[in-house]
Motif scaffolding. Sequence first.
Motif, PDB file in Angstrom:
ATOM      1  N   MET A   1      13.603  53.058  89.079  1.00 54.68           N
ATOM      2  CA  MET A   1      14.787  53.011  88.225  1.00 54.68           C
ATOM      3  C   MET A   1      15.783  51.992  88.777  1.00 54.68           C
ATOM      4  N   ILE A   2      16.353  51.214  87.863  1.00 54.11           N
ATOM      5  CA  ILE A   2      17.494  50.371  88.204  1.00 54.11           C
ATOM      6  C   ILE A   2      18.749  51.127  87.781  1.00 54.11           C
ATOM      7  N   ASN A   3      19.592  51.438  88.726  1.00 56.21           N
ATOM      8  CA  ASN A   3      20.864  52.096  88.445  1.00 56.21           C
ATOM      9  C   ASN A   3      21.956  51.031  88.438  1.00 56.21           C
ATOM     10  N   ILE A   4      22.483  50.723  87.261  1.00 58.30           N
ATOM     11  CA  ILE A   4      23.525  49.712  87.150  1.00 58.30           C
ATOM     12  C   ILE A   4      24.871  50.427  87.240  1.00 58.30           C
ATOM     13  N   CYS A  22      21.617  46.325  81.270  1.00 59.97           N
ATOM     14  CA  CYS A  22      20.825  47.545  81.111  1.00 59.97           C
ATOM     15  C   CYS A  22      19.983  47.473  79.840  1.00 59.97           C
ATOM     16  N   LEU A  25      17.036  44.848  80.401  1.00 57.18           N
ATOM     17  CA  LEU A  25      16.000  45.299  81.336  1.00 57.18           C
ATOM     18  C   LEU A  25      15.122  46.375  80.709  1.00 57.18           C
ATOM     19  N   ASN A  26      15.723  47.296  79.980  1.00 57.36           N
ATOM     20  CA  ASN A  26      14.910  48.310  79.308  1.00 57.36           C
ATOM     21  C   ASN A  26      14.014  47.687  78.235  1.00 57.36           C
ATOM     22  N   SER A  32      15.972  51.360  83.353  1.00 58.39           N
ATOM     23  CA  SER A  32      17.323  51.161  83.862  1.00 58.39           C
ATOM     24  C   SER A  32      18.269  52.143  83.194  1.00 58.39           C
ATOM     25  N   GLN A  33      19.315  52.512  83.917  1.00 61.17           N
ATOM     26  CA  GLN A  33      20.361  53.331  83.326  1.00 61.17           C
ATOM     27  C   GLN A  33      21.720  52.802  83.768  1.00 61.17           C
ATOM     28  N   ASP A  76      14.557  53.414  94.214  1.00 65.44           N
ATOM     29  CA  ASP A  76      15.568  53.015  93.239  1.00 65.44           C
ATOM     30  C   ASP A  76      16.380  51.835  93.757  1.00 65.44           C
ATOM     31  N   THR A  78      20.096  49.789  93.068  1.00 62.96           N
ATOM     32  CA  THR A  78      21.412  49.776  92.425  1.00 62.96           C
ATOM     33  C   THR A  78      21.849  48.330  92.220  1.00 62.96           C
ATOM     34  N   ILE A 288      14.417  41.757  91.655  1.00 65.41           N
ATOM     35  CA  ILE A 288      13.930  43.141  91.606  1.00 65.41           C
ATOM     36  C   ILE A 288      12.515  43.219  92.156  1.00 65.41           C
TER      37      ILE A 288
END
Length: 298
Positions: A1-4, A22, A25-26, A32-33, A76, A78, A288
Amino acid sequence: MINILCTSKPGDGLLCYSYEHCHYLNSIDIASQLCVVTHPKFQPQDYENAITEKYGSVDVPLTFDDRNFYTTALNDITLIMGRSMLTLPYLDKHRYSDEQLSVLHRLLSRKLISVYSENHPKDYDLALDYFKPETIKDLCDYDVYPNGIGEQYEKMINFSCYKYHFDNIKFDYLFLGTNEIYYEEIMKHIDKYPSHGILTYDEKWINKEYNNIIVPVKNFLGCFKTYVYTKSYFDPAPRLIQECKWLGKDVIYLRDKNIKDGGPVYMNRPVPTEQMYSDNINILVKTIHTLWPQRHIL
């Protein structure tokens, strides 16, 4: 998961850049969230309203510190779209709840991709020591920060996310007064522009004698003819300049032309096409990939 991670106010450009990243990327299957740790003066609904007004709906996974429980896996990553997303929570840590601080520590102690900025150069190192990220990868727009660090990377607007905007002119000239310093500068010029609106927040330092329009504003980009750009100090990535160019609206550059920052850079840059946006964000995707070597990312 990418946490923005976004810790800005709901009307700030960093929320928009975070949302657009976000969304993209999705769309290319990188989960990503958007993780909003709300500014002490605002509530989750303020952020949802701002996003919905600009993009038509909230079309990304969106989580808030007081509504959903953040889980972070070891792998993960960030992403912060400016160093201030880390530095300001450190400086304002006394204003956050224990739950918010716990969220921030979880998100910022993992692998971190940081878009370079120079808002608080000394405090940034103190913030790093406080949050202790495992690894840091830097991205930097060298046209704005010639002495920065990291891979070359521009903050571009993903206009494909935007909802349709229509002109319904309410006043001729728009000013951006979303903090006290911006607002004070506007006061030096505003009387020359009687048909005006000042985009701002409902704060004690605004002058009620003028036409203040409070964030969020419905059909914001359609309510004015010309943007008057007055920011008197360093501005890294002025979105409104590019939005006006995209819509064919005029921009009056009413500031010291000797200021070397994102102002002149974004005035001279073309409006990004979808291909330009894709080529630029591929730099982030490759970054990434260096942090997820076990995963193949196209």
